[in-house]
Design a protein around this motif. Structure first.
Motif, PDB file in Angstrom:
ATOM      1  N   UNK A   1      66.517  31.578  59.488  1.00 18.67           N
ATOM      2  CA  UNK A   1      67.236  32.545  60.329  1.00 18.67           C
ATOM      3  C   UNK A   1      68.688  32.141  60.480  1.00 18.67           C
ATOM      4  N   UNK A   2      68.900  30.855  60.814  1.00 15.88           N
ATOM      5  CA  UNK A   2      70.280  30.378  60.985  1.00 15.88           C
ATOM      6  C   UNK A   2      71.062  30.474  59.681  1.00 15.88           C
ATOM      7  N   UNK A   3      70.397  30.194  58.564  1.00 18.93           N
ATOM      8  CA  UNK A   3      71.067  30.265  57.260  1.00 18.93           C
ATOM      9  C   UNK A   3      71.506  31.682  56.945  1.00 18.93           C
ATOM     10  N   UNK A   4      70.649  32.670  57.236  1.00 15.30           N
ATOM     11  CA  UNK A   4      71.003  34.070  56.984  1.00 15.30           C
ATOM     12  C   UNK A   4      72.150  34.511  57.873  1.00 15.30           C
ATOM     13  N   UNK A   5      72.094  34.089  59.142  1.00 17.42           N
ATOM     14  CA  UNK A   5      73.167  34.460  60.072  1.00 17.42           C
ATOM     15  C   UNK A   5      74.487  33.840  59.659  1.00 17.42           C
ATOM     16  N   UNK A   6      74.454  32.569  59.243  1.00 19.53           N
ATOM     17  CA  UNK A   6      75.687  31.906  58.799  1.00 19.53           C
ATOM     18  C   UNK A   6      76.237  32.546  57.542  1.00 19.53           C
ATOM     19  N   UNK A   7      75.356  33.010  56.658  1.00 22.58           N
ATOM     20  CA  UNK A   7      75.812  33.654  55.420  1.00 22.58           C
ATOM     21  C   UNK A   7      76.554  34.941  55.722  1.00 22.58           C
TER      22      UNK A   7
ATOM     23  N   UNK B   1      62.899  40.531  63.043  1.00 21.57           N
ATOM     24  CA  UNK B   1      63.678  39.377  63.501  1.00 21.57           C
ATOM     25  C   UNK B   1      65.127  39.508  63.036  1.00 21.57           C
ATOM     26  N   UNK B   2      65.926  38.552  63.442  1.00 20.35           N
ATOM     27  CA  UNK B   2      67.365  38.601  63.167  1.00 20.35           C
ATOM     28  C   UNK B   2      67.664  38.535  61.674  1.00 20.35           C
ATOM     29  N   UNK B   3      67.020  37.642  60.973  1.00 19.18           N
ATOM     30  CA  UNK B   3      67.302  37.485  59.542  1.00 19.18           C
ATOM     31  C   UNK B   3      66.969  38.755  58.782  1.00 19.18           C
ATOM     32  N   UNK B   4      65.847  39.360  59.079  1.00 20.40           N
ATOM     33  CA  UNK B   4      65.484  40.591  58.400  1.00 20.40           C
ATOM     34  C   UNK B   4      66.446  41.721  58.717  1.00 20.40           C
ATOM     35  N   UNK B   5      66.879  41.760  59.980  1.00 16.10           N
ATOM     36  CA  UNK B   5      67.811  42.808  60.385  1.00 16.10           C
ATOM     37  C   UNK B   5      69.154  42.657  59.665  1.00 16.10           C
ATOM     38  N   UNK B   6      69.684  41.437  59.653  1.00 14.23           N
ATOM     39  CA  UNK B   6      70.981  41.200  58.995  1.00 14.23           C
ATOM     40  C   UNK B   6      70.900  41.486  57.499  1.00 14.23           C
ATOM     41  N   UNK B   7      69.783  41.093  56.893  1.00 15.74           N
ATOM     42  CA  UNK B   7      69.626  41.350  55.456  1.00 15.74           C
ATOM     43  C   UNK B   7      69.548  42.846  55.173  1.00 15.74           C
ATOM     44  N   UNK B   8      68.885  43.599  56.057  1.00 19.20           N
ATOM     45  CA  UNK B   8      68.718  45.046  55.848  1.00 19.20           C
ATOM     46  C   UNK B   8      70.038  45.796  55.967  1.00 19.20           C
ATOM     47  N   UNK B   9      70.835  45.496  56.998  1.00 20.97           N
ATOM     48  CA  UNK B   9      72.100  46.236  57.161  1.00 20.97           C
ATOM     49  C   UNK B   9      73.114  45.856  56.091  1.00 20.97           C
ATOM     50  N   UNK B  10      72.900  44.680  55.492  1.00 17.38           N
ATOM     51  CA  UNK B  10      73.821  44.260  54.436  1.00 17.38           C
ATOM     52  C   UNK B  10      73.464  44.892  53.101  1.00 17.38           C
ATOM     53  N   UNK B  11      72.158  44.892  52.758  1.00 15.95           N
ATOM     54  CA  UNK B  11      71.752  45.301  51.423  1.00 15.95           C
ATOM     55  C   UNK B  11      71.417  46.783  51.322  1.00 15.95           C
ATOM     56  N   UNK B  12      70.980  47.395  52.398  1.00 14.48           N
ATOM     57  CA  UNK B  12      70.609  48.812  52.352  1.00 14.48           C
ATOM     58  C   UNK B  12      71.051  49.483  53.653  1.00 14.48           C
TER      59      UNK B  12
END
Length: 413
Positions: A6-12, A66-77
């Motif tokens: 989660x922290x890694x995705x948020x930092x990315x 969760x946060x990582x899934x949310x951040x990945x979703x708004x970024x990629x799709x």
């Protein structure tokens, strides 16, 4: 997903902040891409059930929890609409809203939660959340979405119109500034041209006046000179010296008449063409001005008086700029169909910048001591004979004026 992931995705996402994309709502036949942040599968299915068939678009709903899934979703799709629970085990709705608004500021964000105090609800709206719906009132979700989408479309349409107006105003302002600049430039150029035209007209009038007065003043002594020479010939008998003096006087009279014709914009007139020996003309000019001449005896069709005038003008000009007749010589060469006569001097030469202008009427170089007509007359006479006159550099320094005249056809001979 672990806390480390989660922290890694948020930092990315923080290290590589995405650029904002222009919001575009789906058109007819397209799917409405909905992102649902919800940790409960049952609540998610209830939301989808209340939306099914209630909107004008087909639904494409993706659930993340969760946060990582949310951040990945708004970024990629990037979605057209975001629904989010307010409180999740490892994340919360306001944090999700802040992350989404930084990435997709125009996308509607609606909180769908089981319980939300009045004070908390007001705070979410104050921070920018589009709206909130209680899970007990999911019947209000579809109308809320339709209203939110309509507001977003209206705002986007208004912003586009404002941008177009601003762009048009900016373009119009730039064009007005350019038009004003061009108008001012045109006015300044027009004023300069008017001044230059007046100055040119005054200069031409002065030149015409000067030439008219000069020719008038010269005609009187030339007429007298002709009379004295004829009387001397009668009294002393014919001699080569008197004949040469009469010829020079006649050439001077013709030059005065040429000055008048040029001042009126006329070409040299009165050319009488017949067979003549060009070598004799060149030799005579060389004797008159003390210039070495080595011509060939060449028969051409031309006016010997006018061609004498050409070489006199070229030779006197060469002597003037060179400073001595010893630095000038005449030579000729036969070429196929033409003869080339060269007046070669060892003077300062003609700069390349002024070579195209030296045959212009009244043009005078800095070493010139004449009215600027000799070369003009010479070129016009040569042209009237079907020939050419130009200038090149003399090897080793100086200028060479080349006169090319056509040879007679065999039929003429």
């Amino acid at each position: 997903m672990t806390d480390m992931e989660v922290r890694s995705a948020a930092l990315d996402v923080a290290a590589h902040p995405p650029t904002q994309r222009t919001y575009r709502f789906p058109g007819p036949g397209e799917a409405l891409n909905v992102l649902h942040l919800e940790d409960s599968e049952l609540d998610h299915e209830l939301v989808v059930m209340h939306l099914d068939g209630e909107l004008l678009w087909q639904l494409q709903v993706r659930r993340v929890e969760d946060e990582a899934g949310f951040l990945e979703a708004i970024e990629r799709d990037p979605p057209h609409l975001i629904l989010s629970d307010y409180a999740l085990p490892s994340y919360d709705g306001l944090s999700a809203y802040r992350a989404a608004s930084a990435r997709l500021p125009e996308v509607p964000f609606i909180i769908v939660t089981g319980a939300l105090g009045e004070e908390v609800a007001v705070d979410t709206l104050r921070q920018g959340v589009t709206d909130y719906i209680l899970k007990q009132r999911l019947d209000r979700l579809a109308p809320t979405i339709r209203r939110a989408v309509a507001e977003v479309e209206a705002r986007a349409s208004r912003e586009r119109a404002e941008q177009e107006v601003l762009s048009l105003n900016s373009s119009l302002q730039a064009r007005l500034i350019e038009v004003e600049r061009l108008r001012n430039t045109a006015e300044r150029q027009s004023q300069r041209l008017e001044i230059q035209a007046k100055q040119l007209e005054e200069a031409l009038n002065m030149q015409k006046t000067f030439l008219a007065e000069t020719s008038h003043e010269l005609r009187t002594p030339l007429t007298a000179l002709h009379g004295y020479l004829r009387r001397a010939e009668r009294e002393a008998g014919g001699s080569q010296t008197l004949l040469d003096a009469q010829r020079v006087a006649e050439n001077m009279t013709r030059l005065v008449n040429d000055l008048l014709q040029l001042s009126r914009g006329e070409l040299v007139q009165g050319i009488e063409m017949h067979f003549m020996n060009l070598g004799k003309v060149i030799s005579q000019v060389g004797r008159d001005y003390g210039v070495k001449a080595s011509p060939e005896n060449i028969e051409i069709v031309g006016d010997p008086v006018r061609l004498s005038q050409v070489f006199m003008n070229l030779v006197t000009n060469a002597i003037r700029v060179s400073g001595s007749p010893e630095l000038v010589h005449l030579e000729s060469t036969l070429r196929p169909g033409e003869v080339e006569v060269r007046v070669v001097d060892r003077g300062p030469g003609v700069p390349d910048a002024i070579k195209p202008r030296i045959f212009d009427k009244f043009f005078r170089g800095k070493e010139a001591g004449s009215a600027g007509l000799g070369l003009t007359i010479a070129q016009q006479v040569v042209t009237s004979h079907g020939g050419t006159l130009d200038v090149t550099d003399t090897p080793g320094g100086g200028a060479t004026f080349r006169v090319r005249l056509p040879l007679p056809d065999e039929e003429d001979e």
